[in-house]
Enzyme design. Structure first.
Site, PDB file in Angstrom:
ATOM      1  N   THR A 166       0.887  -0.953  -0.120  1.00  0.00           N
ATOM      2  CA  THR A 166      -0.201   0.379  -0.025  1.00  0.00           C
ATOM      3  C   THR A 166       0.548   0.952  -0.167  1.00  0.00           C
ATOM      4  O   THR A 166       0.093   1.921  -0.764  1.00  0.00           O
ATOM      5  CB  THR A 166      -1.082  -0.171   1.109  1.00  0.00           C
ATOM      6  OG1 THR A 166      -0.033   0.143   2.407  1.00  0.00           O
ATOM      7  CG2 THR A 166      -1.879  -1.211   1.640  1.00  0.00           C
TER       8      THR A 166
ATOM      9  N   ILE B  28       0.207  13.095   0.717  1.00  0.00           N
ATOM     10  CA  ILE B  28       0.346  14.275   1.576  1.00  0.00           C
ATOM     11  C   ILE B  28       0.532  13.908   2.416  1.00  0.00           C
ATOM     12  O   ILE B  28       0.763  12.803   3.779  1.00  0.00           O
ATOM     13  CB  ILE B  28      -0.897  14.054   1.338  1.00  0.00           C
ATOM     14  CG1 ILE B  28      -1.639  14.644  -0.081  1.00  0.00           C
ATOM     15  CG2 ILE B  28      -1.286  16.065   1.433  1.00  0.00           C
ATOM     16  CD1 ILE B  28      -3.142  14.860  -0.653  1.00  0.00           C
TER      17      ILE B  28
ATOM     18  N   HIS C 177      -0.022  15.505   5.807  1.00  0.00           N
ATOM     19  CA  HIS C 177      -0.730  15.995   6.272  1.00  0.00           C
ATOM     20  C   HIS C 177      -0.660  16.771   7.731  1.00  0.00           C
ATOM     21  O   HIS C 177      -0.177  16.515   8.247  1.00  0.00           O
ATOM     22  CB  HIS C 177      -1.938  14.376   6.739  1.00  0.00           C
ATOM     23  CG  HIS C 177      -2.870  14.304   5.528  1.00  0.00           C
ATOM     24  ND1 HIS C 177      -3.483  14.692   4.527  1.00  0.00           N
ATOM     25  CD2 HIS C 177      -2.198  13.078   4.913  1.00  0.00           C
ATOM     26  CE1 HIS C 177      -4.243  13.917   4.034  1.00  0.00           C
ATOM     27  NE2 HIS C 177      -2.684  12.563   3.650  1.00  0.00           N
TER      28      HIS C 177
ATOM     29  N   ARG D 122      -5.704   0.417   0.459  1.00  0.00           N
ATOM     30  CA  ARG D 122      -6.090   1.052   1.581  1.00  0.00           C
ATOM     31  C   ARG D 122      -6.560   0.454   2.556  1.00  0.00           C
ATOM     32  O   ARG D 122      -7.530  -0.759   2.144  1.00  0.00           O
ATOM     33  CB  ARG D 122      -6.780   1.975   1.407  1.00  0.00           C
ATOM     34  CG  ARG D 122      -6.792   3.583   0.766  1.00  0.00           C
ATOM     35  CD  ARG D 122      -8.119   4.245   1.127  1.00  0.00           C
ATOM     36  NE  ARG D 122      -8.013   5.291   0.496  1.00  0.00           N
ATOM     37  CZ  ARG D 122      -8.807   5.596  -1.134  1.00  0.00           C
ATOM     38  NH1 ARG D 122      -9.595   3.963  -1.804  1.00  0.00           N
ATOM     39  NH2 ARG D 122      -9.355   6.073  -1.755  1.00  0.00           N
TER      40      ARG D 122
ATOM     41  N   SER E  63      -4.008   6.211   4.928  1.00  0.00           N
ATOM     42  CA  SER E  63      -3.667   6.463   3.853  1.00  0.00           C
ATOM     43  C   SER E  63      -2.785   7.894   5.016  1.00  0.00           C
ATOM     44  O   SER E  63      -1.658   8.561   4.210  1.00  0.00           O
ATOM     45  CB  SER E  63      -3.971   8.024   3.165  1.00  0.00           C
ATOM     46  OG  SER E  63      -5.415   8.465   3.547  1.00  0.00           O
TER      47      SER E  63
ATOM     48  N   CYS F 123      17.044   8.925 -18.703  1.00  0.00           N
ATOM     49  CA  CYS F 123      16.218   9.430 -18.944  1.00  0.00           C
ATOM     50  C   CYS F 123      15.605  11.025 -18.488  1.00  0.00           C
ATOM     51  O   CYS F 123      15.795  11.059 -18.164  1.00  0.00           O
ATOM     52  CB  CYS F 123      15.277   8.782 -18.008  1.00  0.00           C
ATOM     53  SG  CYS F 123      13.295   8.790 -17.870  1.00  0.00           S
TER      54      CYS F 123
ATOM     55  N   CYS G 185       7.196   9.183 -21.833  1.00  0.00           N
ATOM     56  CA  CYS G 185       7.239   8.511 -22.731  1.00  0.00           C
ATOM     57  C   CYS G 185       7.360   7.064 -22.668  1.00  0.00           C
ATOM     58  O   CYS G 185       7.228   6.106 -22.875  1.00  0.00           O
ATOM     59  CB  CYS G 185       8.732   8.494 -23.634  1.00  0.00           C
ATOM     60  SG  CYS G 185      10.113   8.236 -23.238  1.00  0.00           S
TER      61      CYS G 185
END
Lengths: 407, 501
Positions: B53, B60, B62, B349, B375, B441, B478
């Site tokens: 997960t 974020i 939090h 989750r 999360s 890359c 790409c």
């Protein structure tokens, strides 16, 4: 921290368009001409295409690429590989990164020849898991022809355009069984001979028309793709490799970062018939303007831009404004897409969004018909469609947009 | 430093074993690594850390403004935010304090904002305020029509979840933790060690209470896909599978994990200028809803969906899910939908029937469950780790020596964030090693030097996907059209010849 340098012409991209432009410019005494190539070797995409059909004598891609590099070097252009243009420090000043450090290169003219790429699975929003074994033709060809890597055992090719058949031959070279070519269209988008040849080759490859890949299956490694046929039937095709082919888009990042006006249809820089963008001193050519045409078309544009670049270096003014050229549904885009007085003529390249049987192309401005042209064949999406440019002189420079419609 | 990916496991019992090398398990292992006298193992079913997960988090950091006041989650998110922000600054984990706007699109949502403001204050967050439609428009000029107002939460930040997990795991391993990958726990039993004479104490030791060497103790025996792991104490941080392990060990479970799938669409870096804040929906009875957020890599994220599932492996995206996200995204930020998509993915989750984290200690079983971490777990991870190690100390008492906590050597993580100089932009770095000037890359501007560094790092990637999470190679628009074959060449070639890079 950044080394500062100046050149007369800076070309970004050492593919067919960039190399042809550099060769012509350097040979005609346009001053210092430098080509930047972010890849380790110059030549562009043809280097990865180990099939014939390039140039006038049907040479292979690598041979063709080599001849372009030789012409550019022979003309006196500097070709610097492994150097990436990463951004702009001014209207005609590029920032670069290479193994020898960072630079800021100022030019009197910049030619963008950044090429095109195939849209990958994610951009096409194909749902499912995210297993290994999902490729574009570009990645496949490099893996097979440049690195000799193991690809898989059984593949599905999405698309039935010329590039899809190039993917097919790369897969065969790598010893991969091809389960099928899958296309949403009603037929292959190549000549009947080429389509038929895949059935007469080493192994018969079925072409599934009217079919869409709706889901990728498998974890770790691809185990299959789910297909939906036009009548709604669904099936799963077992495979460990899927190659998404075609659906080319101009690689426009550098143009966009530099504030160069883009055309909403092509998504490449908007250019006039002389490949001038809306930004003074910045030109754009090749498949970075209009994905995707054969290498010789890109090289032809590179050769043709040289005259306009020389004119600019000689002090010719940069046209401002101009009349936009727009393609209307079912046409997807047209290039060039800006008309300015004094620009070179030449033909227009178009694409259609849906199959058209012997269409009549009509050019209109403010209700006035400037040109009608019948195309004497069936035209499919992603196939070349061309409009001659003899009508350009009739355009009212102060009038509204020029529209190309299917009559 | 020990990371194993195959072969037999050490037979000597560990003092503590953490199951699950996600962000939470890795944080706990790191916290334990500070206690030098412990033998600690971190076992992970997958071939890489953060591969469950954790890798598909919404990224974020939090403030915890919208947690349930008084809950364990509220407290640990608030503490964890502070801890992780400081740790990120010290370790080079990219964080951007962009702030969040909870945008109200109708009168009902507008009316909910004062309640949310009060909730934020109840959670100890005092930086929020309500702004009107004009201010919303001036702060987010590309927002769709019809926003009526917003709750401004300036403390919300974006962070790199991959680097966070990797930093914890790296520091844990360097601090002496054994990380065993590809090591799926299949059964849990017990094992009694034969009585053995206590080894002579180390000459510099003044401890005489070392119970680990007394022998004759009962251990947990984990039967894994790579053989047995014996451990005196067990910490279950198995994420989606925490409930299964819980039942196996205790014969009963405190909770059931019902995976809640979140599908997300990642838009190209060229879309980054369209959005300045994390744009959150006003939560409704149906959940937190779909957000639009910048990422530290310079992309824009749209998602997640919220779908209750039975299958803990259903990490696929669906036609309906993606179409629904696009419809919602078009309302929030219409211009976003014209941009190219670089990735679509889904994460699960570890949702349970409870609102709060499910962290339970069973001292008699020498076992701690760390379940139901959804999360917010990324933000709370360091606080969860401190809390769990506190529970462990209480449960073990003098049986485990948790008193001696030394400092871990700081880690310096490679920067994947666009707000900080990347190697390709650093003349100083390229001057010392030209590999940092060699871009492999192109979409993500990842250099040969960074790929080499990842391949020889403390916790090396086990797959191209792992390499992507460490460097972003093949992660751009790409998706490998230009660099895929070259990156694979470096990845495959590294084991065979060190000169490949």
């Amino acid at each position: 921290m950044r080394r500062q340098r100046s050149v007369d012409v800076l070309v970004v991209g050492a593919g067919p368009a960039g190399l042809a432009a550099a060769a012509r410019l350097a040979a005609s005494g346009a001053g210092t001409v430098e080509v930047l190539e972010r890849d380790a070797r110059a030549g562009g995409v043809p280097r990865h295409c180990h099939h014939g059909g390039f140039g006038r004598w049907g040479v292979t891609g690598p041979q063709y690429a080599e001849s372009l590099v030789e012409a550019a070097l022979g003309g006196g252009a500097a070709v610097r590989t492994g150097v990436s243009a990463t951004g702009w420090a001014g209207p005609l000043c590029l920032e670069t990164t290479g193994p020898h450090g960072l630079e800021r290169i100022t030019a009197r003219a910049v030619v963008l020849a950044t090429g095109a790429r195939e849209r990958p699975r994610s951009a096409r929003l194909v749902p499912g898991t995210r297993p290994a074994g999902v490729l574009t033709t570009g990645e496949l060809q490099q893996a097979v022809h440049v690195y000799g890597q193991e690809i898989g055992t059984r593949a599905v090719v999405v698309g039935a355009e010329p590039v899809s058949y190039a993917a097919l031959s790369a897969l065969r070279r790598a010893g991969v069984e091809v389960a099928a070519l899958v296309t949403e269209e009603t037929r292959a988008q190549v000549g009947r001979a080429r389509a038929a040849s895949t059935r007469l080759g080493v192994a018969w490859v079925p072409l599934l028309t009217g079919a869409v890949v709706t889901e990728l299956l498998g974890r770790g490694r691809l185990s299959g793709v789910r297909l939906r046929r036009r009548d709604g039937r669904e099936s799963v095709l077992a495979c460990d490799t899927v190659v998404f082919t075609g659906d080319f888009v101009p690689d426009h990042e550098l143009a966009r970062r530099g504030g160069v006006l883009l055309d909403p249809g092509t998504r490449g820089p908007a250019v006039d018939g002389s490949f001038r963008t809306a930004s003074p001193g910045v030109f754009a050519v090749g498949n970075g303007v209009h994905a995707v045409e054969p290498a010789r078309v890109a090289a032809g544009e590179g050769a043709r831009v040289a005259e306009a670049v020389r004119g600019h270096l000689g002090g010719a003014g940069w046209p401002s404004g101009g009349v936009p050229v727009v393609a209307e549904t079912p046409l997807r885009w047209v290039a060039p897409n800006r008309l300015v007085p004094g620009a070179a003529g030449g033909r227009f390249i178009l694409r259609t969004a849906e199959a058209l049987g012997c269409p009549v192309l009509v050019v209109l401005q403010d209700g006035r018909c400037l040109h009608r042209q019948r195309v004497r064949r069936r035209v499919l999406p992603n196939q070349g469609l061309y409009l001659s440019g003899g009508w350009v002189g009739k355009v009212d420079a102060g009038g509204g947009p020029v529209r190309v419609v299917v009559g | 430093m020990t990371v194993t990916t195959k072969g037999p496991l050490p037979s000597e019992p560990y003092d503590v074993t953490v199951v699950g090398a996600g962000v939470v398990g890795s944080a706990i292992a790191r916290e334990l690594a500070g206690h030098h006298r412990l033998r600690v193992a971190l076992v992970e079913a997958s071939g890489d850390v953060g591969d469950g997960t954790s890798k598909a988090n919404t990224a974020i950091l939090h403030t915890g403004f919208d947690a349930v006041p008084g809950s364990l989650e509220s407290r640990l998110v608030r503490e964890g935010q502070r801890l992780l922000a400081a740790y990120a600054a010290e370790s080079g984990i990219p964080v951007e304090p962009v702030g969040a706007l909870l945008v109200a699109w109708d009168e009902e949502q507008l009316a909910a904002l004062p309640g949310l403001l009060e909730k934020a204050e109840a959670n100890g967050y005092n930086g929020a305020r309500i702004i009107d439609a004009d201010e919303v428009r001036s702060r987010e000029p590309h927002l769709g029509e019809g926003a009526l107002g917003a709750l401004d939460v300036p403390g919300e930040s974006i962070i790199c979840p991959w680097t966070t997990t990797l930093a914890y795991a790296t520091q844990a391993v360097r601090g002496g933790v054994d990380l065993h990958l590809n090591c799926e726990v299949e059964r849990v039993g017990s094992w009694e060690s034969p009585p053995a004479p206590a080894p002579a104490p180390p000459p510099d030791s003044d401890s005489d209470s070392d119970s680990a060497s007394s022998g004759g103790s009962v251990c947990h025996e984990l039967t894994t896909s790579r053989g047995a792991v014996r451990t005196r104490y067990l910490i279950n941080a198995a994420g989606l599978h925490a409930d299964v392990l819980d039942r196996r060990l205790l014969g009963r479970g405190e909770f059931t994990v019902t995976p809640r799938r979140g599908q997300l669409i990642v838009f190209d870096k060229l879309a980054r200028d369209l959005v300045r804040h994390i744009l959150l929906p006003v939560p409704t009875a149906l959940g937190k809803g779909v957000l639009v957020a910048p990422t530290v890599y310079g992309n824009v994220l749209l998602g997640p969906t919220a779908e209750e599932l039975d299958d803990k492996r259903a990490t696929g995206t669906t036609e309906d899910g993606l179409a629904g996200l696009r419809a919602k995204g078009r309302r929030i930020l219409p211009a976003l939908l014209d941009e190219e998509v670089t990735a679509v993915y889904a994460g699960l989750r570890a949702a349970t029937e409870h609102d709060d984290y499910q962290i339970h200690s069973s001292p008699e079983a020498r076992y701690i469950t760390v379940g139901g971490i959804r999360s917010t777990g990324l933000t709370a991870s360091m606080a969860i780790a401190e809390y769990v190690v506190g529970l462990l100390a209480d449960a073990a008492g003098p049986d485990l020596d948790l008193t001696v906590a030394g400092d871990l050597d700081p880690v310096g993580m490679p920067n994947l964030g666009e707000a900080f100089p990347r190697p390709y932009q650093r003349a100083d770095l390229i001057a010392t090693d030209s590999a940092y000037g060699s871009i492999i890359c192109h979409c993500e501007r990842v250099t040969r030097g960074e790929i080499r560094d990842a391949l020889i790092s403390t916790v090396p990637p086990g797959s191209l996907e792992g390499l992507r999470r460490r460097t972003r190679a093949r992660g751009g628009r790409c998706q490998g059209f230009y660099c895929g074959a070259a990156v694979r060449e470096l990845f495959d070639g590294w084991g065979e010849s060190g000169a490949a890079c």
